[in-house]
Write an enzyme that holds these catalytic residues in place. Structure first.
Site, PDB file in Angstrom:
ATOM      1  NE  ARG A  87      -1.718   2.095   3.458  1.00  0.00           N
ATOM      2  CZ  ARG A  87      -2.083   2.564   4.645  1.00  0.00           C
ATOM      3  NH1 ARG A  87      -3.263   2.242   5.146  1.00  0.00           N
ATOM      4  NH2 ARG A  87      -1.274   3.332   5.361  1.00  0.00           N
TER       5      ARG A  87
ATOM      6  CE1 TYR B  65      -4.291   5.960   8.175  1.00  0.00           C
ATOM      7  CE2 TYR B  65      -4.241   5.909   5.789  1.00  0.00           C
ATOM      8  CZ  TYR B  65      -4.230   5.258   6.999  1.00  0.00           C
ATOM      9  OH  TYR B  65      -4.123   3.899   7.024  1.00  0.00           O
TER      10      TYR B  65
ATOM     11  CG  ASP C 112      -6.686   3.720   3.617  1.00  0.00           C
ATOM     12  OD1 ASP C 112      -7.772   4.262   3.365  1.00  0.00           O
ATOM     13  OD2 ASP C 112      -6.419   3.181   4.713  1.00  0.00           O
TER      14      ASP C 112
ATOM     15  CG  HIS D 170      -7.809   7.014   6.558  1.00  0.00           C
ATOM     16  ND1 HIS D 170      -7.889   7.669   7.762  1.00  0.00           N
ATOM     17  CD2 HIS D 170      -7.562   5.733   6.853  1.00  0.00           C
ATOM     18  CE1 HIS D 170      -7.702   6.818   8.748  1.00  0.00           C
ATOM     19  NE2 HIS D 170      -7.502   5.619   8.225  1.00  0.00           N
TER      20      HIS D 170
ATOM     21  CD  GLU E  18      -8.104   0.644   3.406  1.00  0.00           C
ATOM     22  OE1 GLU E  18      -6.994   0.275   2.973  1.00  0.00           O
ATOM     23  OE2 GLU E  18      -8.345   0.783   4.610  1.00  0.00           O
TER      24      GLU E  18
ATOM     25  CD  GLU F 139      -9.429   1.178   8.135  1.00  0.00           C
ATOM     26  OE1 GLU F 139      -8.631   0.514   7.477  1.00  0.00           O
ATOM     27  OE2 GLU F 139      -9.146   2.274   8.642  1.00  0.00           O
TER      28      GLU F 139
ATOM     29  NE  ARG G 189      -9.269  -2.103   4.576  1.00  0.00           N
ATOM     30  CZ  ARG G 189      -8.164  -2.543   5.202  1.00  0.00           C
ATOM     31  NH1 ARG G 189      -7.630  -3.699   4.863  1.00  0.00           N
ATOM     32  NH2 ARG G 189      -7.611  -1.831   6.163  1.00  0.00           N
TER      33      ARG G 189
ATOM     34  CD  GLU H  76      -3.931  -2.757   6.812  1.00  0.00           C
ATOM     35  OE1 GLU H  76      -5.083  -2.952   7.234  1.00  0.00           O
ATOM     36  OE2 GLU H  76      -3.402  -1.627   6.750  1.00  0.00           O
TER      37      GLU H  76
ATOM     38  CD1 TRP I 265      -5.986  11.796  10.053  1.00  0.00           C
ATOM     39  CD2 TRP I 265      -6.617   9.852  10.946  1.00  0.00           C
ATOM     40  NE1 TRP I 265      -4.841  11.064  10.291  1.00  0.00           N
ATOM     41  CE2 TRP I 265      -5.210   9.859  10.832  1.00  0.00           C
ATOM     42  CE3 TRP I 265      -7.256   8.719  11.472  1.00  0.00           C
ATOM     43  CZ2 TRP I 265      -4.421   8.773  11.230  1.00  0.00           C
ATOM     44  CZ3 TRP I 265      -6.484   7.658  11.876  1.00  0.00           C
ATOM     45  CH2 TRP I 265      -5.074   7.689  11.757  1.00  0.00           C
TER      46      TRP I 265
END
Ligand code: KDG
Ligand code: MG
Length: 403
Positions: free
Chosen positions: A149, A161, A211, A213, A237, A263, A284, A340, A403
């Protein structure tokens, strides 16, 4: 005669990262552990377990995993939520650990046996600019990773992030979150440049992920997905906030970049629309935050029916205990996608022992009975809890952002 739970202890420790672990012991001399770590809100789960769940567990038959899960879920009346589902997960994983030890089997055998010998994993590479990110990718490739990643700092932003500032501490106690800043147009310009540079240097075969985020609108996420199509990502992601499931309908129609999310999910209901409408490619949700093996198995089965594969969260706050459970799960689950794997802090290996291992780009579950992870409570006591927070983010004008 049925066995019974005789002791339940919540162990809070901070060997470079806060971890909360539930240990259960039984009358027949078995023990099992489950992870209860909710990053930045650890003590809420510790209290939920200690003050509300532990008294109910003493005397219960550890073999009745399903009944205990339903008892804790339906019995709470207040359903779902990250604190409740993390606490239930800790109990559930500890019970699966005990059941597998009682059977003298590695946990994946109880789930249905191996579907594969080892699990492809991805790790993180980041840099404050594109050149540093490429160096980080090279370092991870040399350590054997086949899937990486990649995140890079955005010109004009202080901290974002996934990008570690040189010398930044992840271990010092905090009284408030650190603040990052955010500028979506600058990020949307940077991301395709980053992946063009990655492909230019490393060629077409390296498996790469990214990602976002949760920071984009559906339209912005669609722009990003399209701009990354030439670089063949394994997944993009968390591009839009996961609460807005309808946003994914629009996003799905706008880009062929594979999409991953979950997640922050804690139940099958968070993922139901996304899975049944085939709006994502990878789910995830993790064992620790989504109610343990008993519940994540239901999510994975629903996903399998809709051609969605697993890609469990595995950042450093996902403790070695959850990693062990996830790798036994991954050994079995038919629709495995990727796992991951961001290495745990070095001191974590003084507190936990684990049977899982990494070699040549893959993770191996190990063959020890149970999930193969143990905790040394004396070592854990050497690392007392430190209050820490996940970062927050603001736009340049001060507006709070994702974030
Ligand atoms: O505790 C939160 C982190 O684990 C999360 O922010 C990391 O997004 C993350 C990831 O994909 O690993
Ligand atoms: Mg993420």
């Amino acid at each position: 005669m049925a066995d019974r739970i005789t002791a339940a202890r919540v162990i809070v420790t901070s060997p470079g990262q806060n971890y909360v672990t539930l240990k259960l012991e039984t009358a027949s001399g078995l023990s099992g552990i489950g992870d209860a770590t909710l990053n930045g809100r650890e003590l809420a789960v510790a209290s939920y377990l200690e003050d509300h769940i532990v008294p109910m567990l003493i005397g219960r038959d550890p073999a009745r995993i399903e009944d205990t899960w339903q008892y804790l879920y339906k019995g709470a009346y207040w359903r779902r939520g990250p604190v409740t589902m993390t606490a239930i997960a800790a109990v559930d994983v500890a019970l699966w650990d005990i059941k597998a030890k009682a059977a003298g089997m590695p946990l994946y055998q109880l789930l249905g046996g191996a579907s594969r010998e080892h699990m492809l994993c991805y790790t993180h590479a980041d840099g404050t600019d594109i050149a540093h990110a490429l160096e980080a990718v090279e370092t991870k490739r040399q350590r054997g990773f086949r899937a990486i990643r990649v995140q890079a700092g955005v010109p004009g932003l202080k901290r974002i992030y996934g990008v570690h500032a040189p010398g930044e501490s992840h271990d010092a106690p905090q009284d408030a979150p650190s603040e990052g800043d955010w500028d979506t147009p600058a990020y949307l310009r940077l991301a395709p440049q980053l992946f063009a540079a990655v492909r230019d240097r490393f060629g077409p075969e390296l498996t790469v992920l990214h990602d976002a985020h949760h920071r984009l609108s559906p339209n912005e996420a669609a722009q990003l997905g399209r701009s990354l199509e030439p670089y063949g990502l394994f997944w993009l992601e968390d591009s839009v906030p996961a609460e807005d499931q309808a946003a994914w309908r629009r996003l799905r129609q706008m880009t062929t970049t594979p999409l991953a999310v979950g997640e922050v999910f804690n139940s099958i209901w968070d993922a139901q629309t996304l899975i049944t409408e085939r709006l994502i490619d990878y789910i995830r949700s993790t064992i620790v935050h989504a109610g343990g093996i008993t519940h994540v198995r239901r999510i994975a089965d629903l996903a399998a029916l809709h051609n969605v594969r697993t890609g469990f969260h595995g950042a450093a706050d996902i403790s070695p205990v959850t990693m062990g459970a996830a790798l036994h799960f991954g050994r079995w689950v038919p629709n495995f996608g990727i796992q991951e794997y961001a290495a745990h802090p070095a001191q974590a290996s003084e507190v936990f022992t684990w049977d899982w291992s990494f070699a040549d780009g893959y993770l191996h579950s190990g063959e020890a009975p149970g999930h193969g992870v143990t905790i040394d409570e004396t070592a854990a006591a050497r690392y007392p809890y430190k209050r820490r927070y996940l970062d927050v983010n603001r736009l340049k004008d001060g507006t709070m952002w994702d974030w």
